[in-house]
Design a protein around this motif. Sequence first.
Motif, PDB file in Angstrom:
ATOM      1  N   GLN A 123       3.541  24.697   5.736  1.00  0.00           N
ATOM      2  CA  GLN A 123       3.904  24.667   7.150  1.00  0.00           C
ATOM      3  C   GLN A 123       5.418  24.452   7.237  1.00  0.00           C
ATOM      4  OE1 GLN A 123       1.449  24.946   9.551  1.00  0.00           O
ATOM      5  NE2 GLN A 123       2.918  25.011  11.248  1.00  0.00           N
ATOM      6  N   PHE A 124       6.123  25.369   7.923  1.00  0.00           N
ATOM      7  CA  PHE A 124       7.565  25.272   8.109  1.00  0.00           C
ATOM      8  C   PHE A 124       7.854  24.913   9.568  1.00  0.00           C
ATOM      9  CE2 PHE A 124       6.975  28.152   4.545  1.00  0.00           C
ATOM     10  CZ  PHE A 124       7.934  27.723   3.636  1.00  0.00           C
ATOM     11  N   SER A 125       8.656  23.866   9.780  1.00  0.00           N
ATOM     12  CA  SER A 125       8.986  23.438  11.136  1.00  0.00           C
ATOM     13  C   SER A 125      10.467  23.113  11.220  1.00  0.00           C
ATOM     14  CB  SER A 125       8.168  22.202  11.534  1.00  0.00           C
ATOM     15  OG  SER A 125       6.783  22.462  11.450  1.00  0.00           O
ATOM     16  N   VAL A 126      11.136  23.648  12.258  1.00  0.00           N
ATOM     17  CA  VAL A 126      12.567  23.425  12.415  1.00  0.00           C
ATOM     18  C   VAL A 126      12.902  23.322  13.893  1.00  0.00           C
ATOM     19  CG1 VAL A 126      13.081  25.904  12.367  1.00  0.00           C
ATOM     20  CG2 VAL A 126      14.871  24.247  11.753  1.00  0.00           C
ATOM     21  N   PHE A 127      13.831  22.444  14.213  1.00  0.00           N
ATOM     22  CA  PHE A 127      14.263  22.266  15.602  1.00  0.00           C
ATOM     23  C   PHE A 127      15.441  23.180  15.932  1.00  0.00           C
ATOM     24  CE2 PHE A 127      17.767  20.351  18.018  1.00  0.00           C
ATOM     25  CZ  PHE A 127      17.201  20.302  19.285  1.00  0.00           C
ATOM     26  N   LEU A 131       0.859  -1.175   0.000  1.00  0.00           N
ATOM     27  CA  LEU A 131       0.000   0.000   0.000  1.00  0.00           C
ATOM     28  C   LEU A 131       0.892   1.221   0.000  1.00  0.00           C
ATOM     29  CD1 LEU A 131      -2.627  -1.153   2.656  1.00  0.00           C
ATOM     30  CD2 LEU A 131      -2.833  -1.205   0.173  1.00  0.00           C
ATOM     31  N   HIS A 132       0.830   2.007  -1.074  1.00  0.00           N
ATOM     32  CA  HIS A 132       1.689   3.174  -1.153  1.00  0.00           C
ATOM     33  C   HIS A 132       1.161   4.282  -0.263  1.00  0.00           C
ATOM     34  CE1 HIS A 132       4.328   6.269  -2.542  1.00  0.00           C
ATOM     35  NE2 HIS A 132       3.285   7.031  -2.812  1.00  0.00           N
ATOM     36  N   PHE A 133       2.024   4.822   0.530  1.00  0.00           N
ATOM     37  CA  PHE A 133       1.667   6.008   1.294  1.00  0.00           C
ATOM     38  C   PHE A 133       2.900   6.882   1.420  1.00  0.00           C
ATOM     39  CE2 PHE A 133       3.735   5.240   5.378  1.00  0.00           C
ATOM     40  CZ  PHE A 133       3.960   3.869   5.348  1.00  0.00           C
ATOM     41  N   THR A 134       2.655   8.158   1.599  1.00  0.00           N
ATOM     42  CA  THR A 134       3.744   9.110   1.762  1.00  0.00           C
ATOM     43  C   THR A 134       4.107   9.187   3.228  1.00  0.00           C
ATOM     44  OG1 THR A 134       3.009  10.407  -0.139  1.00  0.00           O
ATOM     45  CG2 THR A 134       4.455  11.506   1.435  1.00  0.00           C
ATOM     46  N   TYR A 135       5.377   9.068   3.511  1.00  0.00           N
ATOM     47  CA  TYR A 135       5.823   9.162   4.900  1.00  0.00           C
ATOM     48  C   TYR A 135       5.880  10.633   5.289  1.00  0.00           C
ATOM     49  CZ  TYR A 135       8.554   8.577   9.137  1.00  0.00           C
ATOM     50  OH  TYR A 135       8.974   8.601  10.445  1.00  0.00           O
ATOM     51  N   GLN A 136       5.039  11.007   6.230  1.00  0.00           N
ATOM     52  CA  GLN A 136       4.960  12.396   6.664  1.00  0.00           C
ATOM     53  C   GLN A 136       5.975  12.655   7.768  1.00  0.00           C
ATOM     54  OE1 GLN A 136       3.112  14.591   5.150  1.00  0.00           O
ATOM     55  NE2 GLN A 136       1.988  13.156   3.847  1.00  0.00           N
ATOM     56  N   MET A 137       6.755  13.705   7.607  1.00  0.00           N
ATOM     57  CA  MET A 137       7.768  14.055   8.593  1.00  0.00           C
ATOM     58  C   MET A 137       7.304  15.220   9.460  1.00  0.00           C
ATOM     59  SD  MET A 137      11.180  13.636   6.269  1.00  0.00           S
ATOM     60  CE  MET A 137      10.481  14.624   4.951  1.00  0.00           C
ATOM     61  N   PRO A 138       7.730  15.242  10.716  1.00  0.00           N
ATOM     62  CA  PRO A 138       7.281  16.312  11.617  1.00  0.00           C
ATOM     63  C   PRO A 138       8.003  17.633  11.401  1.00  0.00           C
ATOM     64  CG  PRO A 138       8.766  14.834  12.776  1.00  0.00           C
ATOM     65  CD  PRO A 138       8.544  14.231  11.426  1.00  0.00           C
ATOM     66  N   TYR A 139       9.086  17.611  10.616  1.00  0.00           N
ATOM     67  CA  TYR A 139       9.869  18.829  10.386  1.00  0.00           C
ATOM     68  C   TYR A 139       9.996  19.088   8.886  1.00  0.00           C
ATOM     69  CZ  TYR A 139      11.211  17.507  15.151  1.00  0.00           C
ATOM     70  OH  TYR A 139      11.185  17.130  16.465  1.00  0.00           O
ATOM     71  N   GLY A 147       7.919  23.937  22.680  1.00  0.00           N
ATOM     72  CA  GLY A 147       9.114  23.256  23.162  1.00  0.00           C
ATOM     73  C   GLY A 147      10.332  23.774  22.418  1.00  0.00           C
ATOM     74  N   ASP A 148      11.043  22.874  21.743  1.00  0.00           N
ATOM     75  CA  ASP A 148      12.239  23.263  20.989  1.00  0.00           C
ATOM     76  C   ASP A 148      11.984  23.311  19.491  1.00  0.00           C
ATOM     77  OD1 ASP A 148      13.676  23.352  23.358  1.00  0.00           O
ATOM     78  OD2 ASP A 148      14.320  21.261  23.203  1.00  0.00           O
ATOM     79  N   VAL A 149      10.713  23.299  19.100  1.00  0.00           N
ATOM     80  CA  VAL A 149      10.364  23.290  17.683  1.00  0.00           C
ATOM     81  C   VAL A 149       9.709  24.616  17.311  1.00  0.00           C
ATOM     82  CG1 VAL A 149       9.024  22.166  15.869  1.00  0.00           C
ATOM     83  CG2 VAL A 149      10.074  20.791  17.677  1.00  0.00           C
ATOM     84  N   TRP A 150      10.258  25.242  16.285  1.00  0.00           N
ATOM     85  CA  TRP A 150       9.698  26.462  15.727  1.00  0.00           C
ATOM     86  C   TRP A 150       8.855  26.064  14.518  1.00  0.00           C
ATOM     87  CZ3 TRP A 150      11.558  31.252  17.864  1.00  0.00           C
ATOM     88  CH2 TRP A 150      12.615  31.108  18.780  1.00  0.00           C
ATOM     89  N   SER A 151       7.564  26.402  14.534  1.00  0.00           N
ATOM     90  CA  SER A 151       6.666  25.951  13.477  1.00  0.00           C
ATOM     91  C   SER A 151       5.678  27.057  13.124  1.00  0.00           C
ATOM     92  CB  SER A 151       5.913  24.693  13.916  1.00  0.00           C
ATOM     93  OG  SER A 151       5.145  24.163  12.863  1.00  0.00           O
ATOM     94  N   MET A 152       5.525  27.283  11.822  1.00  0.00           N
ATOM     95  CA  MET A 152       4.690  28.390  11.363  1.00  0.00           C
ATOM     96  C   MET A 152       4.062  28.044  10.017  1.00  0.00           C
ATOM     97  SD  MET A 152       5.917  32.344  10.634  1.00  0.00           S
ATOM     98  CE  MET A 152       7.345  31.799   9.682  1.00  0.00           C
TER      99      MET A 152
END
Length: 696
Positions: free
Chosen positions: A28-32, A10-18, A66-71
């Motif tokens: 959405q931009f996210s950086v540690f 089953l093909h799916f796209t692996y979603q990353m948190p950053y 926390g330590d993640v900047w996300s916008m």
Amino acid sequence: MLMKQPCPDLHFTYQMPYGSALQDTGVQFSVFSRSATSMRLLLYNKMNDLEPSEVIEFDPNDHRRGDVWSMHVPGLAHGQLYHYQASGPWDPDHGHRFDAAARLIDPYAQALAGTFQKSTDGVVRPPKCVVIDDTFDWEGDRHLRHDVSESVIYEMHVRGFTKSRTAKVKASGSYLGVIEKIPYLKSLGITAVELMPVNEFPIRNPLGEKLDRPNYWGYDPMAFFAPHRGYAHGKKPGSQVNEFKQMVKALHQAGIEVILDVVFNHTCEGNENGPTLSFKGLENQIYYILSEGKHYCNYSGCGNTLNGNHPVVREMIFHCLRHWVYNYHVDGFRFDLASILSRDRSGNLIPNPPMVELIAEDPLLANTKIIAEAWDAAGAYQVGSFGNHRWAEWNGRYRDDVRGFWRGDGGTLGALATRLAGSSDLYEHAGRPPHCSINFITSHDGFTMNDLVSYKDKRNLANGENNCDGDNHNISDNYGAEGPTRKKAVRTVRNRQVRNMMSTLLLSQGVPMLVSGDEIRRTQRGNNNAYCQDSDISWFDWRLVEKNSDMFRFVQALIAFRREQPTVRREHFLTGKPVDGRKIPDVSWYSPAGTPLDWGQHALSMVAYIAAPSRVDDPEGLGRDMVMMFNSTGQDREFMMPEMGRGIKWNLFINTAGESPEDIYPDLDGPMPPSSRLVDVPCHSLKVYVSQREPF
């Protein structure tokens, strides 16, 4: 009765948190960054823009968790170009190297565009990050999942494979160029390509220092998640993403797996004298192993060492591996200088390193091949002891022992037998099967097979380092003349030696890896460290396919034999004990006279009798008995066929001293041995006989 149908992947796209995630309304931009005091997003309109069109501040109250900047930035689309900027402490004595002016690559960037841009303000401007739309029609593509034990690996450089004009392809030096040459790969018979680094790296030194040579090999990572832009045929930012996927899909359609050479041991930022491009400017003290909190530990030999056992870096590596497996359908990884993954956050080698174990046990990587280069540049050498049965290893001992035997070095006979039988001395004690040994005689790092028998000494002056770079311990020989020669006697020995080593490689237990071009005797003109040679020194010369067609035919037949014959790719080690249902051992060793072998220091000739597997391991009865006669001396010798082979009809399969087409018999229909059972084996040569019929 209902029959169970195979379940497709089953093909799916692996979603990353950053990173940058494309959404319906924007990005959405996210950086540690734990220690940054402020963060900015720099947006660009064009690839060559020196300055951003817009700078957007992250609000620490609304955009930091926390330590993640996300916008979320509305209105942005696929292809948007960006950098980060981070302010924070400049305190090198405590590991902090924030530079508010630095333009920073997103560690999770999925593509880069452009080049390093020169400026007069002292600010290094690296390639820009690209927002990517991951949509791609895989047309039902799935991982091939070839059994490791059945693999034949082909190490190749994407650019070098088709960059030469002799390739005569439309998209030279690119992912698409590889697609054009898939018929060649398929005809050779290999099951997997192992691609030298394809993640982003600087094409040239970003600081433009005096030793500003091309970074041809690519072992200098800049963005782990992004396919290298230099291998794209299209010029549009992000073209490499789609083209890389096209290449993987096409290789899979041809039955060929894709293994990536990944470099999770250092980055291109170097030590304290290197540029701030990404990790240094976001959280230097976490991403790198530091001594006394400030000095870069250099276990990689490249200026810094990635802190792979820190939880944050460990998380990044896992996201990266899954990203390549699920978003790009790659089938495996070869980990460069993998022993660094066995070092803790202080740089000490530790038993049962968590990172090594976690990679092996990750459920999302369960069907992925994992191969270690089980050493590093600081003295760690873990061949035979790296990880568990899931890990295969580049077997450096195999390379050295096979080279030494065929060169005629004394004391190597026992070592050759051990390597031929699967290197049980390295793997059996840990319960690891023969396929944990990735056997190779040459790799990108060192002489080609042709040069291994043509040069005693390296010829690296073209690298600009006064011939001081590259390994001096090559276990090579020129057999009477250094480099190209017209001397017939020298050429004769070289021809035999190339065939001897290629035969040994492809008939040994374990998994063979050959280097792109060795099958047609590609030369690097004696350069054994062509890391900076983006030139015809390194490129595949397609004229050799015709010129050395006899060598191609020889290797092609060997690979076909290996893929058909379970005799040479057993799942268990040879024991010297009788095979089930037969009275003969699975392997026996003899002197040329047919007597028990004396493993003396100076013996350089032997006979190996390898019996076909039992019906349990070979239910279709495809296996054949083999008699291998090794003569690494400088004298012709007579060999006696083993007594236990009486009653079996034999055909010659390989005669490395024979002129093509009598050097190999692809249909296994070569001459039978003399009625006297005495076989002439010329100096520096190998003969292999196979049983004519099923021995059971």
